[in-house]
Design an enzyme around this catalytic site. Structure first.
Site, PDB file in Angstrom:
ATOM      1  N   GLU A  78       0.820  -1.214   0.000  1.00 63.59           N
ATOM      2  CA  GLU A  78       0.000   0.000   0.000  1.00 63.59           C
ATOM      3  C   GLU A  78       0.855   1.266   0.000  1.00 63.59           C
ATOM      4  O   GLU A  78       1.085   1.879   1.042  1.00 63.59           O
ATOM      5  CB  GLU A  78      -0.952   0.031   1.199  1.00 63.59           C
ATOM      6  CG  GLU A  78      -1.897   1.228   1.156  1.00 63.59           C
ATOM      7  CD  GLU A  78      -2.776   1.355   2.384  1.00 63.59           C
ATOM      8  OE1 GLU A  78      -3.661   2.243   2.389  1.00 63.59           O
ATOM      9  OE2 GLU A  78      -2.587   0.596   3.353  1.00 63.59           O
TER      10      GLU A  78
ATOM     11  N   LYS B 158      -2.782  -1.987  -2.890  1.00 59.80           N
ATOM     12  CA  LYS B 158      -3.824  -1.109  -2.376  1.00 59.80           C
ATOM     13  C   LYS B 158      -3.400   0.319  -2.686  1.00 59.80           C
ATOM     14  O   LYS B 158      -2.385   0.802  -2.178  1.00 59.80           O
ATOM     15  CB  LYS B 158      -4.036  -1.308  -0.877  1.00 59.80           C
ATOM     16  CG  LYS B 158      -5.156  -0.437  -0.307  1.00 59.80           C
ATOM     17  CD  LYS B 158      -5.548  -0.845   1.100  1.00 59.80           C
ATOM     18  CE  LYS B 158      -6.669   0.039   1.635  1.00 59.80           C
ATOM     19  NZ  LYS B 158      -7.156  -0.402   2.964  1.00 59.80           N
TER      20      LYS B 158
END
Length: 298
Positions: free
Chosen positions: A176, A213
């Protein structure tokens, strides 16, 4: 080895991943939004007890199941806790929801336009414990604030380096590198980020995969080459501070991306609700996010 049954759910399932992993400094804000004021708890233990109570209520609600929610990201204390007398990962798996664990320990101060992850002490032990509890994968966050090619390169390299350690432990890493939606040069920086990620994906061993993400991009489908890459199991989107309505609208414009929302999922839930009211509000949020992730609001 990565659990293949859960791997199939995440790769092929229709739905989204709930982010239930607020920790540390973000927890008081999350509790206030939920209707629990600061004077209702004293110290970290009581604070985390309150947030665990909220999360337990979510994961045991009738509408929170694998029909719409294919995964859930947990804070370490949530993973170690109980809901309905059972370990939370077990509760999730029983409902057809794949459990993930947040493993990062927060962010370094900004340098070169980015905030790297702090060192993750004891990661191997944490991964082994998570694996034993039935967790499928992990998530770790760093933040990009400006379109610095060297800063973004360093962020991505760190994410893939730790991701390799997680893969070696038999878990699926969600990388992420969040791009702040407040950044004025985000459109330019997201192209740099995409291309830097592609370089690392092209270096993966055959058959090896990671998850990503990412912030919902300024330009729709900027990340489509990542969605289509054989080294990517799934690309999920964070809401990044957008309201649920705005986040769903923007997500629906991006083919192949599904949601992994936190605030946008929980924004209308309140501690003072009856169980029926709570589940009705949660169901409404789940349906809207599901449609944005799969039906594209058509």
């Amino acid at each position: 080895m990565i659990d293949q049954e859960m791997n199939t759910i995440i790769a092929d399932g229709d739905g989204f991943i709930a982010a239930l992993d607020q920790s540390g400094g973000s927890t008081p804000k999350a509790l206030r939004a939920y209707g629990v004021e600061d004077d209702e708890w004293n110290g970290d233990e009581e604070m985390f007890a309150q947030i665990h109570k909220m999360r337990s209520r979510i994961v045991t609600s009738p509408s929170f199941n694998g029909d719409r929610v294919i995964g859930a990201i947990l804070f370490e204390r949530t993973m170690d806790g109980l809901a309905d007398g059972k370990p939370v990962p077990t509760v999730l798996r029983d409902r057809g929801v794949v459990p993930f664990l947040k493993v990062d320990k927060g962010l370094e101060d900004e340098q070169d336009g980015v905030q790297m992850m702090k060192p993750i002490a004891g990661l191997d032990d944490l991964l082994a414990r998570a694996k034993a509890l039935g967790v499928y994968g992990t998530k770790m966050r760093s933040v990009i604030n400006s379109a610095s090619p060297t800063g973004i390169g360093a962020i991505v390299a760190q994410q893939f380096e730790v991701g390799a350690q997680i893969l070696n432990a038999g878990l699926m890493p969600i990388l992420e590198p969040e791009y702040s939606i407040k950044s004025e040069d985000r459109a330019e920086g997201e192209v740099i980020l995409r291309d830097e990620i592609l370089k690392h994906l092209n270096s993966l061993d055959d058959g090896q995969q990671v998850m990503l993400k990412l912030s919902i991009p300024v330009e729709a489908n900027t990340y489509k080459p990542l969605v289509d890459h054989p080294g990517v199991l799934r690309v999920v989107a964070l809401s990044g501070g957008y309201s649920r309505t705005d986040a769903c609208k923007k997500l629906a414009e991006n083919d192949g991306m599904i949601a992994s929302f936190s605030r946008a999922l929980l924004e209308e839930l309140r501690a003072q609700m009856t169980d029926d009211e709570f589940d009705a509000a949660l169901k409404t949020a789940i349906e809207e996010i599901y449609e944005a992730s799969t039906g594209k609001c058509e």
